[in-house]
Design a protein around this motif. Sequence first.
Motif, mmCIF file in Angstrom:
data_model
loop_
_atom_site.group_PDB
_atom_site.id
_atom_site.type_symbol
_atom_site.label_atom_id
_atom_site.label_comp_id
_atom_site.label_asym_id
_atom_site.label_seq_id
_atom_site.Cartn_x
_atom_site.Cartn_y
_atom_site.Cartn_z
ATOM 1 N N VAL A 1 49.878 -7.323 -0.167
ATOM 2 C CA VAL A 1 50.294 -8.446 -1.000
ATOM 3 C C VAL A 1 50.877 -7.881 -2.288
ATOM 4 O O VAL A 1 50.392 -6.866 -2.812
ATOM 5 C CB VAL A 1 49.107 -9.398 -1.288
ATOM 6 C CG1 VAL A 1 47.968 -8.665 -1.968
ATOM 7 C CG2 VAL A 1 49.557 -10.585 -2.127
ATOM 8 N N ALA A 2 51.932 -8.513 -2.782
ATOM 9 C CA ALA A 2 52.587 -8.024 -3.994
ATOM 10 C C ALA A 2 52.961 -9.176 -4.899
ATOM 11 O O ALA A 2 53.115 -10.326 -4.458
ATOM 12 C CB ALA A 2 53.844 -7.225 -3.636
ATOM 13 N N PRO B 1 39.198 -2.200 7.313
ATOM 14 C CA PRO B 1 40.523 -2.731 6.965
ATOM 15 C C PRO B 1 40.908 -2.381 5.536
ATOM 16 O O PRO B 1 40.067 -2.363 4.629
ATOM 17 C CB PRO B 1 40.350 -4.241 7.138
ATOM 18 C CG PRO B 1 39.217 -4.390 8.103
ATOM 19 C CD PRO B 1 38.289 -3.256 7.810
ATOM 20 N N VAL B 2 42.190 -2.094 5.342
ATOM 21 C CA VAL B 2 42.701 -1.701 4.028
ATOM 22 C C VAL B 2 43.717 -2.735 3.553
ATOM 23 O O VAL B 2 44.656 -3.085 4.276
ATOM 24 C CB VAL B 2 43.364 -0.313 4.073
ATOM 25 C CG1 VAL B 2 43.767 0.118 2.660
ATOM 26 C CG2 VAL B 2 42.429 0.722 4.695
ATOM 27 N N VAL B 3 43.527 -3.210 2.324
ATOM 28 C CA VAL B 3 44.434 -4.171 1.700
ATOM 29 C C VAL B 3 45.155 -3.481 0.549
ATOM 30 O O VAL B 3 44.517 -2.906 -0.331
ATOM 31 C CB VAL B 3 43.664 -5.394 1.170
ATOM 32 C CG1 VAL B 3 44.608 -6.347 0.434
ATOM 33 C CG2 VAL B 3 42.954 -6.121 2.309
ATOM 34 N N ALA B 4 46.484 -3.520 0.552
ATOM 35 C CA ALA B 4 47.271 -2.992 -0.561
ATOM 36 C C ALA B 4 47.626 -4.128 -1.504
ATOM 37 O O ALA B 4 48.023 -5.207 -1.068
ATOM 38 C CB ALA B 4 48.543 -2.327 -0.048
ATOM 39 N N CYS B 5 47.493 -3.875 -2.791
ATOM 40 C CA CYS B 5 47.768 -4.885 -3.816
ATOM 41 C C CYS B 5 48.724 -4.278 -4.839
ATOM 42 O O CYS B 5 48.355 -3.351 -5.564
ATOM 43 C CB CYS B 5 46.463 -5.322 -4.480
ATOM 44 S SG CYS B 5 46.656 -6.604 -5.726
ATOM 45 N N LEU B 6 49.952 -4.803 -4.890
ATOM 46 C CA LEU B 6 51.007 -4.231 -5.713
ATOM 47 C C LEU B 6 51.412 -5.190 -6.812
ATOM 48 O O LEU B 6 51.918 -6.281 -6.539
ATOM 49 C CB LEU B 6 52.252 -3.916 -4.880
ATOM 50 C CG LEU B 6 52.212 -2.845 -3.818
ATOM 51 C CD1 LEU B 6 51.420 -3.294 -2.590
ATOM 52 C CD2 LEU B 6 53.616 -2.461 -3.406
ATOM 53 N N ALA B 7 51.228 -4.759 -8.049
ATOM 54 C CA ALA B 7 51.703 -5.555 -9.170
ATOM 55 C C ALA B 7 53.124 -5.167 -9.551
ATOM 56 O O ALA B 7 53.766 -5.855 -10.343
ATOM 57 C CB ALA B 7 50.779 -5.378 -10.366
ATOM 58 N N GLY B 8 53.622 -4.057 -8.984
ATOM 59 C CA GLY B 8 54.948 -3.580 -9.350
ATOM 60 C C GLY B 8 55.613 -2.830 -8.222
ATOM 61 O O GLY B 8 55.147 -2.857 -7.077
ATOM 62 N N PRO B 9 56.705 -2.134 -8.515
ATOM 63 C CA PRO B 9 57.557 -1.535 -7.491
ATOM 64 C C PRO B 9 56.884 -0.444 -6.652
ATOM 65 O O PRO B 9 55.936 0.212 -7.087
ATOM 66 C CB PRO B 9 58.706 -0.933 -8.312
ATOM 67 C CG PRO B 9 58.703 -1.670 -9.607
ATOM 68 C CD PRO B 9 57.266 -1.988 -9.871
#
Length: 258
Positions: free
Chosen positions: A120-121, A96-104
């Motif tokens: 999640v962002a 499983p891959v989790v994306a973590c975005l602090a910005g655009p």
Amino acid sequence: MADELVHYDVVGGTATITLDSPHNRNALSAQLRRELGASLEKARDDDAVRVVLLTHTGPVFCAGMDLKEARGAGAGDQGVNEFPKILDQLWTSPKPVVACLAGPARAGGIGMVAACDIAVAATEATFAFSEVRIGVVPAVISLTVLPRLNPRAAHELFLTGEVFDARRAVEIGLLNAAVPAEELDAKAASYLKSLTLGGPKALAATKTLLSRPRPATPGDGFAAMNELSAGFFASAEGQEGILAFAQKRKPDWVPAGE
């Protein structure tokens, strides 16, 4: 030698893949695409890796294709000819891959977010399918984005190119959660911890299950699903999970300390 634009690190069963090209807002340059693809392949093949975290340095997660490289290039030289492999690696990863975005995220960056299993962002993050505003089509990313999005929202946002915020991204299905920036790392870590509690083979098979076409009726699929279910109940992994439950302990695939 050019500086590395994608970093790869494994700790406690989590492979962290970090986009580190802040000078161009982590745009998908040829070098970044090459290094990102190699990192995803490494995570797929590493038995020590249970889950993958896709994150970034700098204020922007990913601005999409590197337009400086695309300017003046013919159809055969555009990065879009390489990018589908990266989206497929994310979509089909057995881990499983989790994306973590602090910005655009923009354009192809959103395609990668959609290709991840969980995203999640920070609430400050913004999104836009900006392709039509520069006279191109969000064709490749549509294959990962459209299965996630509410159809009405997809029509609106693909056609207008308007910017939308992280809360709207949750509402339309692009993100799982939007949290204050100071809570972002903890939220991503909670998803990663939950994922490591699942059996590795069961997680991979469940990912495949989630992506397969739905049968016309439940009755059309029961035979195949019963066979899949019975096989896992009888498997070594399934039997270990059942025994661990009975003995009130963690299965042997759960990392120490969890």
